[in-house]
Write a protein that holds these residues in place. Sequence first.
Motif, PDB file in Angstrom:
ATOM      1  N   GLY A   1     -11.986   2.230  50.599  1.00 28.53           N
ATOM      2  CA  GLY A   1     -10.606   2.567  50.279  1.00 28.53           C
ATOM      3  C   GLY A   1     -10.444   4.059  50.145  1.00 28.53           C
ATOM      4  N   PRO A   2      -9.250   4.504  49.865  1.00 28.63           N
ATOM      5  CA  PRO A   2      -8.062   3.653  49.769  1.00 28.63           C
ATOM      6  C   PRO A   2      -7.459   3.311  51.131  1.00 28.63           C
ATOM      7  CG  PRO A   2      -7.509   5.932  49.241  1.00 28.63           C
ATOM      8  CD  PRO A   2      -8.983   5.905  49.513  1.00 28.63           C
ATOM      9  N   PHE A   3      -6.911   2.110  51.198  1.00 25.76           N
ATOM     10  CA  PHE A   3      -6.082   1.762  52.359  1.00 25.76           C
ATOM     11  C   PHE A   3      -4.837   1.043  51.856  1.00 25.76           C
ATOM     12  CE2 PHE A   3      -9.041  -1.867  51.884  1.00 25.76           C
ATOM     13  CZ  PHE A   3      -8.169  -2.942  51.953  1.00 25.76           C
ATOM     14  N   SER A   4      -3.860   0.910  52.723  1.00 27.91           N
ATOM     15  CA  SER A   4      -2.647   0.204  52.303  1.00 27.91           C
ATOM     16  C   SER A   4      -2.539  -1.113  53.047  1.00 27.91           C
ATOM     17  CB  SER A   4      -1.400   1.063  52.553  1.00 27.91           C
ATOM     18  OG  SER A   4      -1.146   1.134  53.939  1.00 27.91           O
ATOM     19  N   TRP A   5      -1.840  -2.037  52.450  1.00 27.44           N
ATOM     20  CA  TRP A   5      -1.658  -3.379  53.044  1.00 27.44           C
ATOM     21  C   TRP A   5      -0.170  -3.712  52.989  1.00 27.44           C
ATOM     22  CZ3 TRP A   5      -5.130  -6.795  55.260  1.00 27.44           C
ATOM     23  CH2 TRP A   5      -4.647  -8.083  55.515  1.00 27.44           C
ATOM     24  N   GLU A   6       0.417  -3.830  54.149  1.00 29.85           N
ATOM     25  CA  GLU A   6       1.833  -4.212  54.202  1.00 29.85           C
ATOM     26  C   GLU A   6       1.914  -5.525  54.972  1.00 29.85           C
ATOM     27  OE1 GLU A   6       4.294  -2.782  52.587  1.00 29.85           O
ATOM     28  OE2 GLU A   6       3.070  -1.118  51.848  1.00 29.85           O
ATOM     29  N   GLY A   7       1.646  -6.614  54.293  1.00 35.73           N
ATOM     30  CA  GLY A   7       1.651  -7.923  54.935  1.00 35.73           C
ATOM     31  C   GLY A   7       2.976  -8.623  54.742  1.00 35.73           C
ATOM     32  N   LYS A   8       3.006  -9.857  55.172  1.00 29.60           N
ATOM     33  CA  LYS A   8       4.240 -10.622  54.995  1.00 29.60           C
ATOM     34  C   LYS A   8       4.394 -11.060  53.534  1.00 29.60           C
ATOM     35  CE  LYS A   8       6.851 -14.629  56.386  1.00 29.60           C
ATOM     36  NZ  LYS A   8       6.887 -15.930  57.049  1.00 29.60           N
ATOM     37  N   HIS A   9       3.303 -11.491  52.938  1.00 28.97           N
ATOM     38  CA  HIS A   9       3.383 -12.015  51.571  1.00 28.97           C
ATOM     39  C   HIS A   9       2.870 -11.047  50.524  1.00 28.97           C
ATOM     40  CE1 HIS A   9       4.622 -15.998  52.904  1.00 28.97           C
ATOM     41  NE2 HIS A   9       3.741 -15.872  53.877  1.00 28.97           N
ATOM     42  N   PHE A  10       1.997 -10.125  50.931  1.00 26.42           N
ATOM     43  CA  PHE A  10       1.391  -9.212  49.961  1.00 26.42           C
ATOM     44  C   PHE A  10       1.536  -7.770  50.441  1.00 26.42           C
ATOM     45  CE2 PHE A  10      -1.054 -13.215  49.937  1.00 26.42           C
ATOM     46  CZ  PHE A  10      -0.750 -13.645  48.651  1.00 26.42           C
TER      47      PHE A  10
END
Lengths: 388, 264
Positions: free
Chosen positions: A164-173
């Motif tokens: 990390g760090p990384f980002s997560w832009e998912g549908k649910h999270f």
Amino acid sequence: MVDFFYFTEMPYPEAPELDKYPAIRLTYPNRYFNPEVGVRIYREYLDQFAWAEEVGFDGVMVNEHHNTPTCLDVSCNLSASAITQRTRKCKILLLGNTIALWENPVRLAEEVAMLDLFSNGRIISGFVRGIGVEHWATNLSPVVNRERFEESHDLIVRTWTEPGPFSWEGKHFQFRYVNPWLFPLQKPHPPIWVPGIGSEETIRWAARHGYPYVVIYSPMELAEQLFTLYRETADKSGYATQPHHLGYTMGCFVGDDQKAVERSYEHVMFRMRMSAKGPVQHYAPVGMSSRSVSSRYSGKSRQPSIFQMSIDELREAGGFIVGTPEVVTERLYYVIKRLGIGHLIMEGQFSGLPHELAMRSIELLGTQVLPALRKEFGPSEASGTAIS
Amino acid sequence: MPAREVSRIKLYDTEIELIKGGTGRPLIVFHGEWGNPGWLSWLDGLASEFEIHLPTHPGFGHSGRHRGLETIHDLVDFYLDFLDHFRFERPALIGFSLGGWLAAELAATCPERIGKLVLAAAAGLHVEGSPIADIFLATRPELGALSFYDPKSVGELGRFCPENPTEEENIASERSQIMAQVLAWKPFMHNPKLPYRLHRIRTPTLIVWGRNDATIPLAHGEAWAKGIAGAQLKVIDRCGHAPHIERPAEFSSMVTDFLKSSRG
């Protein structure tokens, strides 16, 4: 090579006046709960897990359910945490975290990493879709379970494996900063196992990822069909299924003699008859699985349910085995041979079975049944690689 | 029986099923959580004065749905496209249960475009002390009891829940329930912000309720009547959650009187 796990759902010992209520889960009133009994039986259950390691089990398994006297384990991470402090070398199988129902997969990745560090690398991290009723207990629509399950899994694995760090832009999270300080000890991450009771999508998903698939409380005939599906999918994914890809969970009680064995009957029958009392939606709600799976539960069942069987029928079908060490050894040998499994998980404490009987059963399994089976199938992989 | 046609219409990415019948002023009917029951007898008396449109909402029955359609507000947007497409001149709008919720949200979004509004046993509000029954947990027999005051007396019961459904009907009704769960699981069957938008409904509004509604208690009907300025509440005795099916003649004349009255 087969490894053996001891498991209990940590049931509350009784369900008073259950005949007055339509279901044992969700709405059965919690006024029947006595916290002092809770104190006692949590201690007993931890003693049983520790005893299982001592007498020779390769691992112990914990799970979780909600709103039910059938399972006082409401957080497999919490119970595993206690077990890490009561055991030294056995594997601890979480089967597991209901990742679709968790709001924060990064927190879950952290907790399992913490458990792996607590235990010096003994955690097997099962991810489960959960049974239907949990969607009411947590108020999440069953329709989104699969999507959330898969997205949560992807995020957890990435959290464990990618710096990390990384980002997560998912549908649910969505997380803008994924960068937990701690990682699991095991590399690339703790093994991931997946249980199932018949959802074809889940089997195919597990097989595509090469994750061991554990059939929970199903007749051997159904388990064989599910394993065939796993093997077909594995073949298509380019690898051959090995015994260690396949697990089977069944109830198991061993007594010194027939009289002791018979003392378990009422508890076995309660486990099999009453712990599933409730409407079909508690187990197979609309939208949780594909129609081919859900129609299996809507009256056109191809398989008899093991929850309707007698003790003799259960022994034949394979959901539960009760007997003296000789009887149980012979039957478990047959089960392992027939299914070609590498993991056998035995639920050994159910529905108010007296603690001393459960402890004796664990002891007989560990000192008589497992050694006899290991003679046939060889020493288990899990015990050979455990880090102490 | 008035002539009617079944068609499919495509609006941008969504193709839905639409049943149309009757001639006259436009009237749109929004079905509830169990899907589109089609043309029922209560509509017969309206067909000579209204051109009646019975769309199957996206995701329900045989209607399509793209992944972006997940909330009541997304359906409101879809029906704004629907109104644009047909260039309706201030149509009347009737909604049942979950469809009543949708109708109210649409009327609050574009009050100037709706001529008259009928909410029948509408979901959409939370009324403390009068919870909406957990229809997604109910078994088939329980649903009968939740839906009707006296299921045995309902002439069109088979249209609502066929006794021996075909596989195609099963798939359609399962799709409907799945979409209803997508829209209304949490918060369950209501929008906590809707009370703050109800003042926007300036459309003449009739609220119809079965006195014995076991799915959405009458207290909700009273809450709607209180929340929408000038709304009138009519209660039908010996009637459950589906007044148009359980009391078709009474319901039909109630609606006809309201739609034909000069108000609005």
